[in-house]
Design a protein around this motif. Structure first.
Motif, PDB file in Angstrom:
ATOM      1  N   GLU A  23       0.938  -1.302   0.091  1.00  0.00           N
ATOM      2  CA  GLU A  23      -0.050  -0.155   0.586  1.00  0.00           C
ATOM      3  C   GLU A  23       0.754   1.469   0.009  1.00  0.00           C
ATOM      4  N   LEU A  24       1.962   1.177   0.895  1.00  0.00           N
ATOM      5  CA  LEU A  24       2.835   2.674   0.917  1.00  0.00           C
ATOM      6  C   LEU A  24       3.169   2.023  -1.212  1.00  0.00           C
ATOM      7  N   MET A  25       4.259   1.419  -1.643  1.00  0.00           N
ATOM      8  CA  MET A  25       4.597   1.568  -2.724  1.00  0.00           C
ATOM      9  C   MET A  25       4.091   2.154  -3.234  1.00  0.00           C
ATOM     10  N   SER A  26       2.259   1.935  -3.235  1.00  0.00           N
ATOM     11  CA  SER A  26       1.053   2.093  -4.807  1.00  0.00           C
ATOM     12  C   SER A  26       1.302   3.661  -4.705  1.00  0.00           C
ATOM     13  N   LYS A  27       1.598   4.092  -2.750  1.00  0.00           N
ATOM     14  CA  LYS A  27       1.362   5.890  -2.829  1.00  0.00           C
ATOM     15  C   LYS A  27       2.251   6.185  -3.678  1.00  0.00           C
ATOM     16  N   SER A  28       3.790   5.548  -3.538  1.00  0.00           N
ATOM     17  CA  SER A  28       4.660   6.107  -4.335  1.00  0.00           C
ATOM     18  C   SER A  28       4.014   6.613  -6.288  1.00  0.00           C
ATOM     19  N   SER A  29       4.849   8.035  -6.730  1.00  0.00           N
ATOM     20  CA  SER A  29       4.978   7.910  -8.002  1.00  0.00           C
ATOM     21  C   SER A  29       5.401   7.584  -8.702  1.00  0.00           C
ATOM     22  N   ALA A  30       6.465   6.804  -8.360  1.00  0.00           N
ATOM     23  CA  ALA A  30       7.378   5.785  -9.292  1.00  0.00           C
ATOM     24  C   ALA A  30       6.495   3.719  -9.584  1.00  0.00           C
ATOM     25  N   VAL A  31       5.576   4.101  -9.071  1.00  0.00           N
ATOM     26  CA  VAL A  31       4.697   2.645  -8.470  1.00  0.00           C
ATOM     27  C   VAL A  31       3.464   2.952  -9.453  1.00  0.00           C
ATOM     28  N   THR A  32       3.676   2.016 -11.146  1.00  0.00           N
ATOM     29  CA  THR A  32       2.459   2.358 -11.671  1.00  0.00           C
ATOM     30  C   THR A  32       1.432   1.129 -11.610  1.00  0.00           C
ATOM     31  N   SER A  33       1.692   0.403 -10.779  1.00  0.00           N
ATOM     32  CA  SER A  33       0.735  -0.848 -11.213  1.00  0.00           C
ATOM     33  C   SER A  33       0.438  -1.864  -9.351  1.00  0.00           C
ATOM     34  N   THR A  34      -0.546  -2.344  -8.838  1.00  0.00           N
ATOM     35  CA  THR A  34      -0.571  -3.197  -8.046  1.00  0.00           C
ATOM     36  C   THR A  34       0.793  -3.808  -8.271  1.00  0.00           C
ATOM     37  N   GLU A  35       0.471  -4.673  -8.849  1.00  0.00           N
ATOM     38  CA  GLU A  35       2.023  -5.563  -8.971  1.00  0.00           C
ATOM     39  C   GLU A  35       3.263  -5.247  -8.908  1.00  0.00           C
ATOM     40  N   GLN A  36       3.442  -4.383  -9.684  1.00  0.00           N
ATOM     41  CA  GLN A  36       4.866  -3.539  -9.323  1.00  0.00           C
ATOM     42  C   GLN A  36       5.353  -2.958  -7.846  1.00  0.00           C
ATOM     43  N   ALA A  37       3.987  -2.801  -7.394  1.00  0.00           N
ATOM     44  CA  ALA A  37       3.844  -2.337  -5.942  1.00  0.00           C
ATOM     45  C   ALA A  37       3.707  -3.504  -4.275  1.00  0.00           C
ATOM     46  N   VAL A  38       4.030  -5.225  -4.810  1.00  0.00           N
ATOM     47  CA  VAL A  38       3.452  -5.349  -4.664  1.00  0.00           C
ATOM     48  C   VAL A  38       5.075  -5.967  -4.744  1.00  0.00           C
ATOM     49  N   LEU A  39       5.642  -6.582  -5.860  1.00  0.00           N
ATOM     50  CA  LEU A  39       6.746  -6.660  -6.154  1.00  0.00           C
ATOM     51  C   LEU A  39       7.828  -5.845  -5.064  1.00  0.00           C
ATOM     52  N   MET A  40       7.995  -4.421  -5.603  1.00  0.00           N
ATOM     53  CA  MET A  40       8.390  -3.868  -4.936  1.00  0.00           C
ATOM     54  C   MET A  40       8.832  -4.491  -3.214  1.00  0.00           C
ATOM     55  N   ALA A  41       7.820  -4.456  -2.787  1.00  0.00           N
ATOM     56  CA  ALA A  41       7.360  -4.597  -1.233  1.00  0.00           C
ATOM     57  C   ALA A  41       7.732  -5.840  -0.506  1.00  0.00           C
ATOM     58  N   ALA A  42       7.786  -7.232  -1.750  1.00  0.00           N
ATOM     59  CA  ALA A  42       8.488  -8.440  -1.548  1.00  0.00           C
ATOM     60  C   ALA A  42      10.056  -8.267  -1.604  1.00  0.00           C
ATOM     61  N   LEU A  43      10.845  -7.222  -2.754  1.00  0.00           N
ATOM     62  CA  LEU A  43      12.095  -7.056  -2.776  1.00  0.00           C
ATOM     63  C   LEU A  43      12.343  -5.939  -1.458  1.00  0.00           C
ATOM     64  N   ASN A  44      11.627  -5.176  -1.184  1.00  0.00           N
ATOM     65  CA  ASN A  44      11.845  -4.531   0.348  1.00  0.00           C
ATOM     66  C   ASN A  44      12.470  -5.530   1.567  1.00  0.00           C
ATOM     67  N   LEU A  45      11.286  -6.705   1.289  1.00  0.00           N
ATOM     68  CA  LEU A  45      11.626  -7.482   2.481  1.00  0.00           C
ATOM     69  C   LEU A  45      12.389  -8.863   2.735  1.00  0.00           C
ATOM     70  N   ALA A  46      12.588  -8.830   1.428  1.00  0.00           N
ATOM     71  CA  ALA A  46      13.648  -9.983   0.922  1.00  0.00           C
ATOM     72  C   ALA A  46      15.451  -9.030   1.141  1.00  0.00           C
ATOM     73  N   HIS A  47      15.579  -8.342   0.822  1.00  0.00           N
ATOM     74  CA  HIS A  47      16.677  -6.608   1.410  1.00  0.00           C
ATOM     75  C   HIS A  47      17.035  -7.126   2.864  1.00  0.00           C
ATOM     76  N   GLU A  48      15.152  -6.241   3.499  1.00  0.00           N
ATOM     77  CA  GLU A  48      15.310  -6.176   5.082  1.00  0.00           C
ATOM     78  C   GLU A  48      15.877  -7.866   5.517  1.00  0.00           C
ATOM     79  N   LEU A  49      15.915  -8.288   4.683  1.00  0.00           N
ATOM     80  CA  LEU A  49      16.224 -10.179   5.041  1.00  0.00           C
ATOM     81  C   LEU A  49      16.640 -10.315   5.134  1.00  0.00           C
ATOM     82  N   ALA A  50      17.280 -10.160   3.902  1.00  0.00           N
ATOM     83  CA  ALA A  50      19.534 -10.772   3.874  1.00  0.00           C
ATOM     84  C   ALA A  50      19.989  -9.558   4.865  1.00  0.00           C
ATOM     85  N   THR A  51      19.789  -8.861   4.589  1.00  0.00           N
ATOM     86  CA  THR A  51      20.831  -7.641   5.825  1.00  0.00           C
ATOM     87  C   THR A  51      20.561  -8.269   7.522  1.00  0.00           C
ATOM     88  N   VAL A  52      19.411  -8.341   7.642  1.00  0.00           N
ATOM     89  CA  VAL A  52      19.938  -9.551   8.974  1.00  0.00           C
ATOM     90  C   VAL A  52      20.716 -10.625   8.990  1.00  0.00           C
TER      91      VAL A  52
END
Length: 109
Positions: free
Chosen positions: A46-75
């Motif tokens: 939902e936060l990603m979909s509010k971003s002007s760079a995100v153009t679709s729901t699928e892109q928002a979900v993928l960006m959220a998943a990518l951010n979560l995967a990055h955080e997991l790798a960092t941890v």
């Protein structure tokens, strides 16, 4: 918003993420963990979909998943480093104990 329904016969959980319903297999006792994860993905999408760079729901979900995967790798990397540091501290303590006990052991011999 995440909505959930449980089907006990098949042990699945239905969640709604980004206005899409998903039926997910869920081991017994893990329902709250799955709901928590789905809520996190949904809120980040939902936060990603509010971003002007995100153009679709699928892109928002993928960006959220990518951010979560990055955080997991960092941890995971941080945890691995802390594990190495802890092992080194344990070795140092063990060595210190052995050195401190050495005079006592020499007197007994």
């Amino acid at each position: 918003m995440v909505l959930a329904t449980t089907n006990m016969a098949k042990n699945t959980l239905e969640v709604t993420i980004a206005a899409r319903k998903l039926k997910i297999a869920c081991p017994k006792g893990q329902e709250s963990a799955l709901l928590s994860a789905a809520t996190e993905v949904d809120s980040r999408a939902e936060l990603m979909s509010k971003s002007s760079a995100v153009t679709s729901t699928e892109q928002a979900v993928l960006m959220a998943a990518l951010n979560l995967a990055h955080e997991l790798a960092t941890v995971k990397a941080k945890l691995a480093q802390e594990k190495v540091e802890s092992k080194n501290k344990i070795k140092l303590l063990q060595s210190s104990f052995e050195q401190a006990l050495q005079p006592i052991n020499n007197k007994r011999a």
